[in-house]
Write a protein that holds these residues in place. Structure first.
Motif, mmCIF file in Angstrom:
data_model
loop_
_atom_site.group_PDB
_atom_site.id
_atom_site.type_symbol
_atom_site.label_atom_id
_atom_site.label_comp_id
_atom_site.label_asym_id
_atom_site.label_seq_id
_atom_site.Cartn_x
_atom_site.Cartn_y
_atom_site.Cartn_z
ATOM 1 N N ALA A 157 51.391 -4.299 92.226
ATOM 2 C CA ALA A 157 52.576 -4.244 91.372
ATOM 3 C C ALA A 157 52.587 -5.403 90.387
ATOM 4 O O ALA A 157 52.865 -5.230 89.188
ATOM 5 C CB ALA A 157 53.841 -4.267 92.230
ATOM 6 N N THR A 158 52.286 -6.592 90.889
ATOM 7 C CA THR A 158 52.284 -7.779 90.018
ATOM 8 C C THR A 158 51.162 -7.693 88.996
ATOM 9 O O THR A 158 51.352 -8.028 87.818
ATOM 10 C CB THR A 158 52.141 -9.051 90.870
ATOM 11 O OG1 THR A 158 53.118 -9.024 91.923
ATOM 12 C CG2 THR A 158 52.357 -10.294 90.021
ATOM 13 N N ARG A 159 49.985 -7.242 89.430
ATOM 14 C CA ARG A 159 48.869 -7.070 88.500
ATOM 15 C C ARG A 159 49.227 -6.079 87.393
ATOM 16 O O ARG A 159 48.856 -6.263 86.228
ATOM 17 C CB ARG A 159 47.635 -6.560 89.237
ATOM 18 C CG ARG A 159 46.890 -7.589 90.045
ATOM 19 C CD ARG A 159 46.265 -8.679 89.208
ATOM 20 N NE ARG A 159 45.464 -8.166 88.093
ATOM 21 C CZ ARG A 159 44.957 -8.930 87.143
ATOM 22 N NH1 ARG A 159 45.189 -10.235 87.147
ATOM 23 N NH2 ARG A 159 44.227 -8.401 86.179
ATOM 24 N N PHE A 200 52.444 -11.082 95.726
ATOM 25 C CA PHE A 200 52.935 -11.507 94.410
ATOM 26 C C PHE A 200 52.291 -12.827 94.000
ATOM 27 O O PHE A 200 51.766 -12.964 92.879
ATOM 28 C CB PHE A 200 54.459 -11.638 94.466
ATOM 29 C CG PHE A 200 55.076 -12.362 93.303
ATOM 30 C CD1 PHE A 200 55.161 -11.759 92.061
ATOM 31 C CD2 PHE A 200 55.581 -13.651 93.460
ATOM 32 C CE1 PHE A 200 55.738 -12.433 90.982
ATOM 33 C CE2 PHE A 200 56.154 -14.322 92.398
ATOM 34 C CZ PHE A 200 56.231 -13.716 91.149
ATOM 35 N N LEU A 201 52.310 -13.808 94.894
ATOM 36 C CA LEU A 201 51.741 -15.120 94.592
ATOM 37 C C LEU A 201 50.237 -15.033 94.351
ATOM 38 O O LEU A 201 49.698 -15.727 93.475
ATOM 39 C CB LEU A 201 52.032 -16.087 95.736
ATOM 40 C CG LEU A 201 53.507 -16.458 95.957
ATOM 41 C CD1 LEU A 201 53.658 -17.319 97.208
ATOM 42 C CD2 LEU A 201 54.072 -17.183 94.740
ATOM 43 N N ALA A 229 56.759 2.018 90.863
ATOM 44 C CA ALA A 229 56.944 1.468 92.207
ATOM 45 C C ALA A 229 55.667 1.586 93.019
ATOM 46 O O ALA A 229 54.778 2.391 92.712
ATOM 47 C CB ALA A 229 58.076 2.189 92.931
ATOM 48 N N VAL A 230 55.604 0.782 94.068
ATOM 49 C CA VAL A 230 54.555 0.915 95.072
ATOM 50 C C VAL A 230 55.049 1.925 96.102
ATOM 51 O O VAL A 230 56.118 1.750 96.684
ATOM 52 C CB VAL A 230 54.266 -0.437 95.747
ATOM 53 C CG1 VAL A 230 53.242 -0.260 96.863
ATOM 54 C CG2 VAL A 230 53.780 -1.455 94.720
ATOM 55 N N ARG A 231 54.279 2.972 96.297
ATOM 56 C CA ARG A 231 54.701 4.043 97.213
ATOM 57 C C ARG A 231 54.212 3.764 98.626
ATOM 58 O O ARG A 231 53.026 3.561 98.868
ATOM 59 C CB ARG A 231 54.157 5.391 96.746
ATOM 60 C CG ARG A 231 54.463 6.548 97.712
ATOM 61 C CD ARG A 231 53.919 7.859 97.183
ATOM 62 N NE ARG A 231 54.636 8.253 95.978
ATOM 63 C CZ ARG A 231 54.235 9.236 95.159
ATOM 64 N NH1 ARG A 231 53.103 9.886 95.412
ATOM 65 N NH2 ARG A 231 54.945 9.532 94.087
ATOM 66 N N GLN A 232 55.153 3.761 99.568
ATOM 67 C CA GLN A 232 54.800 3.673 100.981
ATOM 68 C C GLN A 232 54.588 5.080 101.543
ATOM 69 O O GLN A 232 55.318 6.010 101.185
ATOM 70 C CB GLN A 232 55.915 3.005 101.779
ATOM 71 C CG GLN A 232 56.176 1.556 101.429
ATOM 72 C CD GLN A 232 56.891 0.855 102.559
ATOM 73 O OE1 GLN A 232 56.341 0.672 103.635
ATOM 74 N NE2 GLN A 232 58.128 0.450 102.320
ATOM 75 N N PRO A 233 53.647 5.264 102.466
ATOM 76 C CA PRO A 233 53.442 6.583 103.095
ATOM 77 C C PRO A 233 54.461 6.791 104.210
ATOM 78 O O PRO A 233 54.133 6.757 105.397
ATOM 79 C CB PRO A 233 52.009 6.484 103.627
ATOM 80 C CG PRO A 233 51.854 5.036 103.964
ATOM 81 C CD PRO A 233 52.663 4.277 102.941
#
Length: 338
Positions: free
Chosen positions: A167-169, A198-199, A287-291
């Motif tokens: 997401a950060t990338r 993130f960091l 968004a980052v999708r969770q399964p």
């Protein structure tokens, strides 16, 4: 009242075959299964669950402990868990604890008292050792989503750090350098790992993380809303926000609207979860999708393995996926406060 022997006689099979068929422990030829189904319907057969439990020592029921069943993430996971349990002949007793430690303890006590054969445990508050102590004394417990440190039971998590890194990338590759971060309460696995991701991305890109761009402490949308307003009031406000849950993203959307700031023309936004409402926002949320469904199904199958005397892996990580939508764009040189 018809018995299992009556059904077996009518269907032309043994009572053991009927029992195994009803408990999804045998695959029969379609014609044989049809005869048993027809006999059950004809005789209006209902299994004597109490006698069955007394003879086997099993309830053929499992518990699902969730922090808040009204939230889409937990609701979707619970639905998948229940569907998989039903497919294997298990009833599900669900507890929505509202993050109340006493309710979580009561759920574990029901396992101890034999009301259920096993338990899938989810919590969203850091443990002070109470849950770990209780779980350590019990068998047939599986932990999903958030960790409870200090216990040696099967656990299922997603790749939180990798998802936050992606997401950060995505924001960095769009050209953003002033990136704010919204996080949840300290002490939770997901919070720690997503901040690490993130960091990692920021450090890899050589971008300093400004302390004034970081707000953590809760998953409540209202707190994210207030934090977003504070971000926008800074002398040099961020051009992008990474909300480490979709509920935090909702709070960020409210804060941006309070300040009449447009997404993504003035500030880009990305979340983590990709629950159903992500596509209903304007613009739709990246968004980052969770399964989530897989977490629920695999959670039950892991619990079933324990109930069958097997030894499932102590740690399972499920992959995540970055979903690109219209809430992320290149930063503009225009100051939105001008």
């Amino acid at each position: 009242m018809a018995t299992i022997h009556d059904v077996a006689q009518d269907a032309g099979v043994s009572p053991t075959t009927v029992s195994r068929y009803l408990n999804n422990r045998i695959e029969l030829p379609p014609a044989t299964a049809a005869r048993i189904d027809a006999a059950i319907k004809k005789l209006d057969y209902r299994p004597n669950l109490l006698a069955k439990r007394l003879s086997t020592g099993k309830t053929e029921a499992v518990g699902l402990v969730t922090p808040e069943i009204r939230e889409p993430f937990f609701a979707e996971l619970a639905s998948a868990f229940e569907d998989e349990a039903d497919h294997h002949g298990y009833t599900v007793f669900m507890s929505s604890t509202r993050s109340d430690r006493k309710r979580e303890i009561a759920s574990l006590e029901r396992l101890q008292d034999g009301h259920v054969d096993g338990l899938l445990m989810m919590t969203n508050t850091p443990d002070d050792g109470t849950l770990a102590g209780l779980i350590g004394e019990r068998r047939n417990v599986v932990i999903v989503d958030e960790d409870i440190p200090g216990v040696s039971v099967p656990r299922l998590f997603v790749e939180n750090s990798e998802g936050a890194y992606q997401a950060t990338r995505h924001l960095i590759e769009a050209g953003h350098r002033r990136i704010a971060y919204l996080g949840g309460p300290q002490g939770l696995l997901t919070v720690t790992e997503r901040r690490e991701g993130f960091l990692m991305a920021m450090n890899e890109a050589g971008i300093a993380v400004r302390s004034e761009y970081v707000a953590m402490g809760s998953f409540a949308p209202e707190l994210a809303r207030a934090a977003t307003v504070r971000f926008l009031e800074l002398p040099l406000p961020p051009t992008a926000i990474f909300a480490s849950s979709d509920y935090l993203a909702i709070g960020a959307v409210m804060g941006l609207r309070d300040a009449n700031v447009s997404v993504p023309d003035e500030v880009s936004l990305i979340g983590f979860d990709d629950i159903a409402f992500s596509t209903l926002l304007t613009p739709p949320l990246s968004a980052v999708r969770q399964p989530v469904e897989q977490l629920g199904r695999q959670g039950f199958l892991t619990l079933l393995a324990l109930l069958n005397g097997e030894t499932p892996p102590l740690l399972t990580r499920l992959p995540v996926e970055l979903i690109r939508r219209q809430s992320v764009a290149a930063p503009t040189s225009k100051d939105f406060r001008a």
